[in-house]
Design a protein around this motif. Structure first.
Motif, short mmCIF file in Angstrom:
data_model
loop_
_atom_site.label_atom_id
_atom_site.label_comp_id
_atom_site.label_asym_id
_atom_site.label_seq_id
_atom_site.Cartn_x
_atom_site.Cartn_y
_atom_site.Cartn_z
N VAL A 58 15.64 84.90 22.84
CA VAL A 58 16.55 83.81 22.73
C VAL A 58 15.96 82.30 22.35
N ARG A 59 14.92 82.06 22.98
CA ARG A 59 14.23 80.91 22.72
C ARG A 59 13.34 81.14 21.29
N ASP A 60 12.84 82.09 20.94
CA ASP A 60 12.12 82.36 19.86
C ASP A 60 13.28 82.12 18.73
N ALA A 61 14.67 82.85 18.87
CA ALA A 61 15.50 82.70 17.72
C ALA A 61 15.85 80.99 17.76
N GLN A 62 15.85 80.47 18.69
CA GLN A 62 16.42 78.90 18.83
C GLN A 62 15.39 78.45 17.90
N HIS A 63 14.32 78.53 18.19
CA HIS A 63 12.80 77.91 17.67
C HIS A 63 12.78 77.99 16.06
N GLN A 64 13.16 79.41 15.67
CA GLN A 64 13.22 79.76 14.37
C GLN A 64 14.12 78.99 13.53
N LEU A 65 15.46 79.15 14.16
CA LEU A 65 16.50 78.27 13.71
C LEU A 65 16.38 77.02 12.95
N ARG A 66 15.54 76.54 13.88
CA ARG A 66 15.10 74.74 13.57
C ARG A 66 14.50 74.83 12.27
N ARG A 67 13.95 75.74 11.56
CA ARG A 67 13.38 75.86 10.47
C ARG A 67 14.33 76.20 9.09
N ILE A 68 15.37 76.35 9.41
CA ILE A 68 16.45 76.60 8.33
C ILE A 68 17.34 75.18 8.34
N HIS A 73 22.12 75.13 4.32
CA HIS A 73 22.69 76.46 4.91
C HIS A 73 23.53 76.14 6.12
N GLY A 74 24.41 75.27 6.07
CA GLY A 74 25.19 74.98 7.30
C GLY A 74 26.15 76.24 7.80
N GLU A 75 26.72 77.03 6.85
CA GLU A 75 27.68 78.09 7.26
C GLU A 75 26.53 79.15 8.09
N LEU A 76 25.75 79.44 7.29
CA LEU A 76 24.57 80.48 8.20
C LEU A 76 24.02 79.83 9.53
N VAL A 77 23.80 78.57 9.55
CA VAL A 77 23.28 77.98 10.79
C VAL A 77 24.34 78.03 11.85
N SER A 78 25.40 77.67 11.61
CA SER A 78 26.53 77.87 12.30
C SER A 78 26.83 79.33 13.00
N ALA A 79 26.88 80.16 12.03
CA ALA A 79 27.06 81.77 12.52
C ALA A 79 25.94 81.97 13.35
N LEU A 80 24.61 81.69 13.07
CA LEU A 80 23.40 82.26 13.88
C LEU A 80 23.43 81.42 15.33
N GLN A 81 23.94 80.21 15.30
CA GLN A 81 24.07 79.38 16.55
C GLN A 81 25.12 80.26 17.67
N THR A 82 26.01 80.51 16.77
CA THR A 82 27.09 81.29 17.60
C THR A 82 26.71 82.43 18.42
N LYS A 83 25.81 83.41 17.52
CA LYS A 83 25.26 84.69 17.96
C LYS A 83 24.28 84.31 18.84
N ILE A 84 23.51 83.44 18.93
CA ILE A 84 22.40 82.82 20.10
C ILE A 84 23.05 82.52 21.15
N LEU A 85 24.23 81.65 20.97
CA LEU A 85 25.04 81.25 22.30
C LEU A 85 25.45 82.61 22.90
N ALA A 86 26.22 83.27 22.18
CA ALA A 86 26.62 84.50 22.74
C ALA A 86 25.82 85.33 23.63
N LEU A 87 24.43 85.46 23.14
CA LEU A 87 23.56 86.34 23.96
C LEU A 87 22.92 85.56 25.06
N GLN A 88 23.41 84.12 25.33
CA GLN A 88 23.17 83.45 26.61
C GLN A 88 24.28 83.70 27.79
N GLY A 89 24.96 84.74 27.40
CA GLY A 89 26.33 85.08 28.36
C GLY A 89 25.70 85.59 29.82
#
Length: 133
Positions: A58-68, A73-89
Motif C-alpha cells: 500500500v505504501r509503495d502504491a501511494q509512493h508510485q501514485l505521486r509520480r502520476i 490524469h485526474g480521473e485515474l488518480v482519483s480512482a487509484l486513490q479510492t482503491k488504495i484507501l479501500a485496501l487500508q480497511g
C-alpha cells in the motif's frame, strides 16, 4: 468521445490487464504510462496479501501514485486513490462508501431476512427506492 481501443502494444496490454484486475479504466491507465502500471501492480500485490506485506505494498502504491500528474490524469488518480484507501480497511473491509450523517451500515451478520424485509417495507412507505437500502 471515442470508445475503448481495439489494439494495444504488449506493454499497453499488460497495463490494461492490471487495470482490469484492479477495476479501473484501462485506457486511463494506458494514457498515464508506466507510472500507472507500477501503481496498479502495487495495488494488486496489496490486494492479494493479507499479511504484513500488505502495508508495504500500500505504501509503495501511494509512493508510485505521486509520480502520476493529477492535473493531466485526474480521473485515474482519483480512482487509484479510492482503491488504495479501500485496501487500508480493517478486517474484511474492502469498499469505500459515501454516507450521510445519521445513516447506518448494518453488518452482514445482523442482516436477517426479516430485517431486510422490514427495511424494504419502511423504505417503500417513505418513498425511498429499495436499491438505496
Amino acid at each position: 468521445m471515442t470508445g475503448p481501443r481495439s489494439s494495444y502494444t504488449f506493454r499497453e496490454g499488460l497495463t490494461a490487464m492490471a487495470a482490469n484486475a484492479v477495476g479501473v479504466d484501462p485506457d486511463l491507465a494506458i494514457d498515464a504510462g508506466e507510472n500507472a502500471t507500477s501503481v496498479l501492480n502495487s495495488i494488486r500485490r496489496a490486494a492479494k496479501d493479507r499479511g504484513p506485506n500488505r502495508a508495504h505494498a500500500v505504501r509503495d502504491a501511494q509512493h508510485q501514485l505521486r509520480r502520476i500528474s493529477a492535473y493531466k490524469h485526474g480521473e485515474l488518480v482519483s480512482a487509484l486513490q479510492t482503491k488504495i484507501l479501500a485496501l487500508q480497511g480493517r478486517g474484511g473491509d474492502t469498499e469505500v462508501a459515501h454516507v450521510e450523517p445519521g445513516e447506518m451500515v448494518i453488518p452482514r451478520a445482523l442482516l436477517t431476512r426479516e430485517l431486510v424485509d422490514f427495511v424494504h417495507r419502511e423504505a417503500a412507505r417513505k418513498g425511498i427506492e429499495a436499491d438505496r437500502c
